[in-house]
Design a protein around this motif. Structure first.
Motif, PDB file in Angstrom:
ATOM      1  N   ALA A  46      21.214   8.458  24.236  1.00 43.93           N
ATOM      2  CA  ALA A  46      21.863   7.249  23.745  1.00 43.93           C
ATOM      3  C   ALA A  46      22.471   7.551  22.383  1.00 43.93           C
ATOM      4  CB  ALA A  46      20.875   6.095  23.657  1.00 43.93           C
ATOM      5  N   ASP A  59      21.617   0.647  22.502  1.00 48.10           N
ATOM      6  CA  ASP A  59      21.519   1.080  23.899  1.00 48.10           C
ATOM      7  C   ASP A  59      20.051   1.233  24.269  1.00 48.10           C
ATOM      8  OD1 ASP A  59      21.609   2.211  26.382  1.00 48.10           O
ATOM      9  OD2 ASP A  59      22.980   3.835  25.845  1.00 48.10           O
ATOM     10  N   SER A 111      20.026   2.849  28.865  1.00 53.38           N
ATOM     11  CA  SER A 111      20.334   4.180  29.387  1.00 53.38           C
ATOM     12  C   SER A 111      19.079   5.034  29.460  1.00 53.38           C
ATOM     13  CB  SER A 111      21.363   4.889  28.495  1.00 53.38           C
ATOM     14  OG  SER A 111      22.603   4.225  28.520  1.00 53.38           O
ATOM     15  N   GLN A 154      16.783   7.885  28.589  1.00 53.12           N
ATOM     16  CA  GLN A 154      16.719   8.590  27.306  1.00 53.12           C
ATOM     17  C   GLN A 154      15.282   8.986  27.000  1.00 53.12           C
ATOM     18  OE1 GLN A 154      17.006   5.279  23.999  1.00 53.12           O
ATOM     19  NE2 GLN A 154      18.184   4.595  25.792  1.00 53.12           N
ATOM     20  N   ASN A 173      16.354   4.513  33.920  1.00 54.25           N
ATOM     21  CA  ASN A 173      17.025   3.368  34.524  1.00 54.25           C
ATOM     22  C   ASN A 173      17.294   3.670  35.982  1.00 54.25           C
ATOM     23  OD1 ASN A 173      19.024   1.413  35.354  1.00 54.25           O
ATOM     24  ND2 ASN A 173      19.367   0.966  33.194  1.00 54.25           N
TER      25      ASN A 173
END
Length: 256
Positions: A166, A171, A174, A176, A192
């Motif tokens: 990210a 964010d 996403s 990460q 995700n």
């Protein structure tokens, strides 16, 4: 007397000339350019120093609608690279899972109930990253759809952290992972899947036998806590029996 006039632009130019590092002080460059550099740093820092085998029990505390719904005690053992055996609520229950060769095998009452390909992100980033060649770890992170081109630095529970996957705290959806900037162990992993965000926190790191161990793991789905794990009876076996991670021997496997 002759007056010397300096315009606002001239002042700025003068400051940049006299203090060429001023711009960097105001906006420090990230320590790492990308996630590949972070993975390489993790590997270099702990290669030959991380624990190859890890045995423990855990209190598995499940939540529904913010309330505890049930509690169990699980037995787990890890061996590098990528081998993890979990027994749900005792060996005699016959229930559990084995992770091996990027595949998860599920068992109910000592019978194989299903299997599917799966890279376990927590196993990869908490353990395997220190044993696999960085190129192999990077390949697996790409399969997990973590964008290694995105990196930023932030704070996490009072410590400096590096975030891979990210560009900013805005964010939070996403895929990460977060790494302690100083100690280079994983702090947080977000994945995700089809719009559902799973956020896993590795908390309460303790130094045991000169090894860093996260003794509390919190799982959240779309911001709601679903599971908390508390580790105890922790040990670092010098060796393991590879048959413990063979699905064919699930019913007879015991390591305690």
């Amino acid at each position: 007397m002759k007056k010397h006039l300096i315009t606002g632009g001239g002042i700025l130019l003068l400051c940049l000339t006299l203090f060429p590092s001023l711009g960097f002080a105001l906006a420090p460059k990230p320590m790492y350019k990308n996630g590949t550099e972070v993975v390489k740093a993790m590997y270099k820092r702990w290669q030959g120093k991380w624990y190859p085998n890890f045995q423990f029990e855990q209190r598995a505390i499940f939540y529904e609608n913010g309330q505890v719904s049930k509690e169990e005690v699980w037995q787990e053992i890890y061996s590098q690279p990528g081998l993890l055996h979990i027994r749900f609520d005792g060996f005699e229950s016959g229930n559990g899972v084995i992770f091996a060769q990027d595949t998860v095998y599920r068992f109910q009452e000592n019978q194989l109930a299903g299997k599917m390909p799966q890279i376990h992100p927590l196993v990869l980033l908490s353990f395997d990253v220190y044993f696999l060649k960085p190129e192999k770890t990077v390949s697996k992170l790409n399969q997990l759809k973590i964008d290694l081109s995105k990196v930023y630095e932030t704070d996490w529970q009072g410590r400096k952290a590096i975030v891979v996957g990210a560009n900013s705290p805005a964010d939070s959806s996403s895929s990460q992972f977060w790494v302690d900037k100083e100690r280079l162990y994983v702090l947080r992993v977000l994945t995700n899947s089809n719009g559902n965000t799973r956020d896993v926190e590795m908390n309460n790191y303790q130094l045991l036998e000169n090894y860093w161990v996260a003794t509390e793991i919190i799982f959240k789905t779309n911001g709601e806590t679903t599971l908390r794990e508390e580790y105890f009876n922790i040990s670092f076996p010098k060796s393991t029996d590879k048959s413990w991670f063979d699905p064919r021997t699930f019913s007879s496997t015991r390591w305690q």
